[in-house]
Design an enzyme around this catalytic site. Structure first.
Site, PDB file in Angstrom:
ATOM      1  N   LYS A  10     -25.347 -12.467  27.906  1.00 42.64           N
ATOM      2  CA  LYS A  10     -24.893 -11.063  28.135  1.00 42.64           C
ATOM      3  C   LYS A  10     -25.325 -10.400  27.104  1.00 42.64           C
ATOM      4  O   LYS A  10     -25.789  -9.257  27.290  1.00 42.64           O
ATOM      5  CB  LYS A  10     -23.169 -11.200  28.403  1.00 42.64           C
ATOM      6  CG  LYS A  10     -23.157 -11.660  29.726  1.00 42.64           C
ATOM      7  CD  LYS A  10     -21.442 -11.541  29.936  1.00 42.64           C
ATOM      8  CE  LYS A  10     -21.070 -12.306  31.253  1.00 42.64           C
ATOM      9  NZ  LYS A  10     -19.789 -11.906  31.361  1.00 42.64           N
ATOM     10  N   ARG A  63     -27.604  -6.886  27.074  1.00 45.68           N
ATOM     11  CA  ARG A  63     -26.969  -5.500  26.540  1.00 45.68           C
ATOM     12  C   ARG A  63     -27.856  -5.058  25.266  1.00 45.68           C
ATOM     13  O   ARG A  63     -28.203  -3.686  25.255  1.00 45.68           O
ATOM     14  CB  ARG A  63     -25.519  -5.721  25.800  1.00 45.68           C
ATOM     15  CG  ARG A  63     -24.463  -6.012  27.155  1.00 45.68           C
ATOM     16  CD  ARG A  63     -22.990  -6.214  26.541  1.00 45.68           C
ATOM     17  NE  ARG A  63     -22.283  -6.108  27.705  1.00 45.68           N
ATOM     18  CZ  ARG A  63     -20.976  -6.068  27.404  1.00 45.68           C
ATOM     19  NH1 ARG A  63     -20.543  -5.711  26.278  1.00 45.68           N
ATOM     20  NH2 ARG A  63     -20.111  -6.014  28.679  1.00 45.68           N
ATOM     21  N   HIS A 113     -14.158 -21.351  28.307  1.00 49.72           N
ATOM     22  CA  HIS A 113     -13.414 -20.002  28.969  1.00 49.72           C
ATOM     23  C   HIS A 113     -11.813 -20.227  28.833  1.00 49.72           C
ATOM     24  O   HIS A 113     -11.220 -19.207  28.319  1.00 49.72           O
ATOM     25  CB  HIS A 113     -14.205 -19.301  30.074  1.00 49.72           C
ATOM     26  CG  HIS A 113     -15.601 -19.269  29.931  1.00 49.72           C
ATOM     27  ND1 HIS A 113     -16.187 -18.073  30.081  1.00 49.72           N
ATOM     28  CD2 HIS A 113     -16.625 -19.856  29.552  1.00 49.72           C
ATOM     29  CE1 HIS A 113     -17.481 -18.167  29.901  1.00 49.72           C
ATOM     30  NE2 HIS A 113     -17.809 -19.434  29.766  1.00 49.72           N
TER      31      HIS A 113
END
Length: 189
Positions: free
Chosen positions: A15, A19, A147
């Site tokens: 990610k 970005r 997570h």
């Protein structure tokens, strides 16, 4: 999530690469931080691999008191759509943090117990036990479970303030009547 454990860290690293590429290219953006999807976490009372709430027993991560943030999927879509033409969200991260849904695993269990009129037998999985359990899992399970570790042992979703580069969706759009965890759990009665 630069400190996230492997192999779950791979998700965050990817990610961040995307970005960085967006920002380096000068492409306007709005990132959405949706937190914990209710359909994946709330139904199973935050237990790994469970999507339906138990009626007899539950395993708590540690003492079960780390806060996380739970958002129903249609609410995520509603907030996301509202950001599309909103200049307040341009080049920012929008964090979806419904105040009534900033809860610990223990609080979600208590809501469920109130709804069913019964106390569940609670056992606790210590941080060490959880980390030891990871060693016996395959790559995909390890990635997902790391997570859970960050969410429910470290409280990483709720233990920071939103900075100048972010906005909070519920503050921007107070007209949205989001689904509260208690109401979400009622579908399982």
């Amino acid at each position: 999530m630069a400190h996230a454990m492997e192999p779950g860290r791979e998700t965050f690293d990817e990610k961040m690469m995307v970005r960085k590429a967006i920002e380096d290219a000068g492409i306007p953006f709005t990132y959405i931080s949706a937190n914990c999807y209710a359909g994946y976490f709330v139904g199973g009372l935050c237990q790994c691999g469970h999507i339906l709430p138990p009626r007899d027993s539950v395993v708590l991560f540690g003492d079960g008191n780390q806060k996380s943030i739970f958002v129903e999927e249609d609410d995520i879509a509603t907030y996301t759509i509202k950001t599309i033409d909103d200049p307040r969200t341009l080049n920012k991260t929008v964090y979806i943090r419904p105040p009534a849904n900033i809860l610990s695993q223990r609080e979600i269990v208590e809501i469920w117990e109130k709804l069913i009129g019964k106390q569940l037998v609670k056992t606790s999985l210590s941080e060490k036990e959880f980390l030891d359990m990871l060693k016996d899992k395959g790559y995909a399970d390890q990635a997902g479970m790391t997570h859970f570790y960050h969410f429910f042992y470290e409280g990483c979703l709720a233990n920071f303030e939103i900075g100048d580069d972010g906005e909070e969706a519920c503050t921007l759009y107070p007209d949205v009547e989001y689904i509260k965890v208690e109401d979400y759990l009622k579908q399982y009665l």
